[in-house]
Write an enzyme that holds these catalytic residues in place. Structure first.
Site, PDB file in Angstrom:
ATOM      1  N   TYR A 130      -1.492 -10.911   4.240  1.00 60.62           N
ATOM      2  CA  TYR A 130      -0.825 -11.127   2.954  1.00 60.62           C
ATOM      3  C   TYR A 130      -0.508 -12.598   2.690  1.00 60.62           C
ATOM      4  O   TYR A 130      -0.217 -12.983   1.564  1.00 60.62           O
ATOM      5  CB  TYR A 130       0.470 -10.310   2.873  1.00 60.62           C
ATOM      6  N   LYS A 181      -3.230  -3.282  16.792  1.00 59.41           N
ATOM      7  CA  LYS A 181      -4.622  -3.001  17.147  1.00 59.41           C
ATOM      8  C   LYS A 181      -5.000  -4.054  18.182  1.00 59.41           C
ATOM      9  O   LYS A 181      -5.875  -4.888  17.968  1.00 59.41           O
ATOM     10  CB  LYS A 181      -5.481  -3.087  15.871  1.00 59.41           C
ATOM     11  N   ASP A 214      -4.934   3.160  14.522  1.00 63.17           N
ATOM     12  CA  ASP A 214      -5.762   4.330  14.179  1.00 63.17           C
ATOM     13  C   ASP A 214      -5.177   5.591  14.823  1.00 63.17           C
ATOM     14  O   ASP A 214      -5.088   6.647  14.185  1.00 63.17           O
ATOM     15  CB  ASP A 214      -7.241   4.108  14.557  1.00 63.17           C
ATOM     16  N   ASP A 238       1.808  -1.568   5.352  1.00 61.05           N
ATOM     17  CA  ASP A 238       1.515  -1.124   3.986  1.00 61.05           C
ATOM     18  C   ASP A 238       0.826   0.239   4.017  1.00 61.05           C
ATOM     19  O   ASP A 238       1.215   1.176   3.319  1.00 61.05           O
ATOM     20  CB  ASP A 238       0.624  -2.172   3.298  1.00 61.05           C
ATOM     21  N   ASP A 242       2.411   4.402   3.195  1.00 62.04           N
ATOM     22  CA  ASP A 242       1.896   5.363   2.207  1.00 62.04           C
ATOM     23  C   ASP A 242       1.628   6.695   2.906  1.00 62.04           C
ATOM     24  O   ASP A 242       1.945   7.771   2.383  1.00 62.04           O
ATOM     25  CB  ASP A 242       0.605   4.853   1.554  1.00 62.04           C
TER      26      ASP A 242
HETATM   27  C1  IPM Z   1       3.715  -2.041  -1.445  1.00 61.89           C
HETATM   28  C2  IPM Z   1       2.603  -2.320  -2.426  1.00 61.89           C
HETATM   29  C3  IPM Z   1       2.338  -3.814  -2.451  1.00 61.89           C
HETATM   30  C4  IPM Z   1       1.879  -4.228  -1.071  1.00 61.89           C
HETATM   31  C5  IPM Z   1       1.336  -4.282  -3.510  1.00 61.89           C
HETATM   32  C6  IPM Z   1       1.684  -3.776  -4.892  1.00 61.89           C
HETATM   33  C7  IPM Z   1       1.185  -5.779  -3.504  1.00 61.89           C
HETATM   34  O1  IPM Z   1       1.474  -1.602  -2.127  1.00 61.89           O
HETATM   35  O2  IPM Z   1       4.813  -2.556  -1.645  1.00 61.89           O
HETATM   36  O3  IPM Z   1       3.480  -1.293  -0.487  1.00 61.89           O
HETATM   37  O4  IPM Z   1       0.678  -4.165  -0.760  1.00 61.89           O
HETATM   38  O5  IPM Z   1       2.732  -4.615  -0.280  1.00 61.89           O
HETATM   39 MN    MN Z   2       1.726  -0.245  -0.453  1.00 59.76          MN
END
Ligand code: IPM
Ligand code: MN
Length: 347
Positions: A130, A181, A214, A238, A242
């Protein structure tokens, strides 16, 4: 005048609607805020070409906290260059305000296959891929080259890992898993592993584990109850968060705190979900993640008792089977505002 000056960035899509519900609940919890609204996001960019003007950034830096809904243009929109808002607004805030920990707590909602999950991911928030290291050569030509490096500093990794150990040491299970990793990313992985081991020596009460990212994906889906606190780098964090959102009952419940634990400036609180332009105006946006993010903000501001009441109300409401039924059944569906009302009533 309240004791807290809080910047509001409703942003794009469903962002403003979920922030409004979060404020409703904070108010019901009895905490008064002085709020300042900031018009930032895709709309402002399309109107004025501005993403985050320097004077606005300076003003945000003087606040006590920032609550953000969501930023991002509609999927497939060509009006905003890819990444312009993400890099220019969200990531710029994370970097410039030195929000080096992204704390993402997860507890089971009714939609989860696992009823009693309670774990947190500590994601490094200012380094890794990032950081924007890299570039391209001969763009558009047959010999085009693109590189995107991962930046890992001992300083950056250590402060994040230290935060994770501190957090784990305050929780009942006192367990911390490093996810990386190291078998392939031997340079960065080595730095992370050695830093983790060195800081861990200062926390003999915290039990530790290591998993490759993984394998961690499999474990998160098959046996997520093994986790207490996970610490990992920016990109792995990140992706894993999710997945963790999906496993615990949906991204609609996932909250996050972008923290500056050193308190050299404000921290920023936002739901993990995005702008969801497809449901704007339908009243179907789930405000629970924004409300829980506001609870993380209250906690950081020192309003720990109010924060605990809001968190409890969200967790309990989300875990009731009727909550999922209400969100899935088109006839009895509660609107965004009705969910906010229901939580406000409980706190
Ligand atoms: C998150 C989002 C952000 C990230 C994006 C929108 C830049 O996906 O906060 O998880 O990748 O960190
Ligand atoms: Mn995200």
């Amino acid at each position: 005048m309240s004791r807290y000056r809080v910047g509001l960035i409703g942003g794009d899509g469903i962002g403003p609607a979920v922030v409004a519900e979060a404020l409703k609940v904070v108010d019901a919890a009895g905490v008064e805020l002085d709020t300042v609204e900031y018009d930032l996001g895709a709309d402002r960019y399309l109107r004025t070409g501005e993403i985050l003007p320097d004077p606005v950034l300076a003003e945000l830096g003087d606040l006590d906290a920032i609550l953000l809904g969501a930023v991002g243009p509609p999927l497939g929109s060509r009006a905003v260059p890819p990444g312009a808002l993400e890099r220019g607004l969200l990531l710029r805030l994370r970097f410039e305000l030195d929000l080096y920990v992204n704390l993402r707590p997860f507890t089971s909602g009714a939609g989860s296959l696992f009823p009693a999950l309670d774990f947190a991911v500590v994601r490094e928030n200012t380094e890794g891929v990032y950081a924007g290291e890299g570039g391209c050569l001969r763009r558009g030509m047959p010999g085009e080259v693109a590189t995107q490096g991962s930046v890992n500093t001992r300083f950056g990794v250590e402060r994040c890992v230290r935060y994770a150990f501190e957090l784990a040491s305050c929780r009942s299970r006192q367990h911390l898993t490093l996810v990386h990793k190291t078998n392939v990313l031997t340079f960065a992985g080595d730095l992370w592993q050695r830093t983790f081991d060195a800081v861990g020596a200062e926390y003999p009460g915290v039990e530790t584990a290591y998993q490759h990212v993984d394998a961690a994906c499999i474990h998160l889906v098959e046996s997520p109850n093994r986790y207490d606190v996970i610490v990992t780098d920016n990109l792995f964090g990140d992706i894993l968060t999710d997945l963790a959102g999906a496993v615990t009952g949906g991204i609609g419940l996932a909250a996050s705190a972008n923290l500056n634990p050193a308190r050299t400036g404000p921290s920023l609180f936002e739901p993990v979900h995005g702008a969801a332009h497809d449901i704007v105006g339908s009243g179907r946006a789930n405000p629970l993640a924004a409300i829980r993010s506001a609870a993380l903000m209250l906690d950081h501001l020192g309003e720990t008792e109010a924060a605990a009441r809001v968190t409890k109300a969200v967790i309990e409401w989300a875990a009731e089977p009727s909550a999922t039924a209400r969100q899935q059944d088109p006839v009895t569906t509660l609107s965004t505002a009705e969910i906010g009302d229901a939580i406000a009533e409980r706190v």
